[in-house]
Design a protein around this motif. Structure first.
Motif, PDB file in Angstrom:
ATOM      1  N   TYR A  22       0.835  -1.199   0.000  1.00 34.65           N
ATOM      2  CA  TYR A  22       0.000   0.000   0.000  1.00 34.65           C
ATOM      3  C   TYR A  22       0.866   1.243   0.000  1.00 34.65           C
ATOM      4  O   TYR A  22       2.059   1.199   0.295  1.00 34.65           O
ATOM      5  N   VAL A  24       0.166   5.195   1.605  1.00 35.29           N
ATOM      6  CA  VAL A  24      -0.728   6.095   2.345  1.00 35.29           C
ATOM      7  C   VAL A  24      -0.045   7.451   2.456  1.00 35.29           C
ATOM      8  O   VAL A  24       1.037   7.562   3.039  1.00 35.29           O
ATOM      9  N   GLN A  36       3.847   9.837   5.217  1.00 34.96           N
ATOM     10  CA  GLN A  36       3.564   8.833   4.200  1.00 34.96           C
ATOM     11  C   GLN A  36       4.151   7.491   4.611  1.00 34.96           C
ATOM     12  O   GLN A  36       5.183   7.428   5.274  1.00 34.96           O
ATOM     13  N   GLN A  38       4.517   3.323   2.998  1.00 36.89           N
ATOM     14  CA  GLN A  38       4.293   2.462   1.854  1.00 36.89           C
ATOM     15  C   GLN A  38       4.990   1.123   2.052  1.00 36.89           C
ATOM     16  O   GLN A  38       6.040   1.054   2.684  1.00 36.89           O
ATOM     17  N   THR A  97      -8.265   2.680  -4.355  1.00 41.52           N
ATOM     18  CA  THR A  97      -7.738   3.962  -3.879  1.00 41.52           C
ATOM     19  C   THR A  97      -8.811   4.655  -3.039  1.00 41.52           C
ATOM     20  O   THR A  97      -9.990   4.639  -3.396  1.00 41.52           O
ATOM     21  N   SER A 107      -5.922  13.432   2.102  1.00 44.72           N
ATOM     22  CA  SER A 107      -5.221  12.162   2.302  1.00 44.72           C
ATOM     23  C   SER A 107      -5.629  11.215   1.185  1.00 44.72           C
ATOM     24  O   SER A 107      -6.818  11.063   0.891  1.00 44.72           O
ATOM     25  N   ALA A 109      -4.776   7.252  -0.399  1.00 45.53           N
ATOM     26  CA  ALA A 109      -4.136   5.980  -0.084  1.00 45.53           C
ATOM     27  C   ALA A 109      -4.568   4.926  -1.098  1.00 45.53           C
ATOM     28  O   ALA A 109      -5.730   4.869  -1.494  1.00 45.53           O
ATOM     29  N   SER A 110      -3.616   4.102  -1.522  1.00 47.24           N
ATOM     30  CA  SER A 110      -3.907   3.018  -2.457  1.00 47.24           C
ATOM     31  C   SER A 110      -3.436   1.693  -1.880  1.00 47.24           C
ATOM     32  O   SER A 110      -2.394   1.634  -1.201  1.00 47.24           O
ATOM     33  N   VAL A 130      -8.273   4.378   7.025  1.00 51.37           N
ATOM     34  CA  VAL A 130      -7.648   5.587   6.468  1.00 51.37           C
ATOM     35  C   VAL A 130      -8.231   6.829   7.130  1.00 51.37           C
ATOM     36  O   VAL A 130      -7.509   7.783   7.451  1.00 51.37           O
ATOM     37  N   HIS A 134      -6.179   9.647   9.124  1.00 52.59           N
ATOM     38  CA  HIS A 134      -6.315  11.061   8.756  1.00 52.59           C
ATOM     39  C   HIS A 134      -6.651  11.901   9.990  1.00 52.59           C
ATOM     40  O   HIS A 134      -6.033  12.942  10.228  1.00 52.59           O
TER      41      HIS A 134
END
Length: 203
Positions: A22, A24, A36, A38, A97, A107, A109-110, A130, A134
């Motif tokens: 992911y 974010v 961030q 990932q 996403t 924000s 995120a994927s 998420v 946030h």
């Protein structure tokens, strides 16, 4: 502001939901996120960076234009560089996403997996996580006078001992103020805290 342990607990849950990784990005301001995280493979992140995909990524463009959640298979935006197609070659075959928050502090995120598409229930759970991240990482509206003074001294080049003398406090008290400022700004280092304070116009 929540602790790193609270944030990490949610990130661990997201890792289980997105086995292929992911990204974010929390509270994106001035084109850069406050925080961030990932977990994509180094092969994909290297390929993504080397080709400058961040400027062309339809998931990011969608995230800035829309609030909500969308499966990559249903993406309404064009993907002229076939970034999502490229992602499949690196094991990111299915994705979703999520985008939330005001445009001034968005924000995005994927999340990806290789085996199957995300269910509606999984997307709802991911979106809730998420949203919590946030809300937990909302940037501060201000710093205390002690925090801003300590950061300003370091930003101006003062060493800890000199800064403490300038402020009329002990060096240990000065270091405590720096720690407090870093925690308030969710920064790992004082340099990062200074940069964030400047970005948020708190210094």
């Amino acid at each position: 502001m929540s602790s790193r342990a609270d944030i990490n607990a949610i990130l661990n849950k997201l890792s289980r939901l997105a086995p292929a990784g992911y990204f974010v990005g929390l509270h994106i301001r001035f084109a850069a996120p406050l925080l961030q995280f990932q977990t994509y493979s180094p092969q994909w992140t290297d390929h993504y960076s080397a080709n400058g995909y961040a400027l062309r990524d339809p998931t990011i463009a969608w995230g800035f234009s829309t609030i909500g959640a969308c499966r990559w298979s249903k993406f309404p935006l064009p993907d002229p560089f076939d970034i999502l197609g490229e992602a499949k070659r690196y094991g990111l075959r299915f994705g979703v996403t999520v985008s939330l928050g005001p445009i001034s502090s968005r924000s995005i995120a994927s999340f990806a997996r290789a085996d199957k598409d995300f269910t509606d229930s999984e997307i709802d759970t991911i979106s809730d996580h998420v949203r919590r991240l946030h809300d937990m990482t909302e940037p501060p509206e201000s710093l205390t006078k002690a925090q801003s003074e300590a950061l300003r001294c370091v930003a101006e080049g003062d060493r800890h001992a000199a800064a403490a003398a300038k402020l009329g406090i002990t060096e240990s008290a000065f270091k405590a103020r720096l720690i407090s400022a870093r925690e308030r700004l969710m920064a790992r280092t004082t340099a990062e805290a200074i940069q964030r304070a400047k970005d948020f116009r708190l210094l």
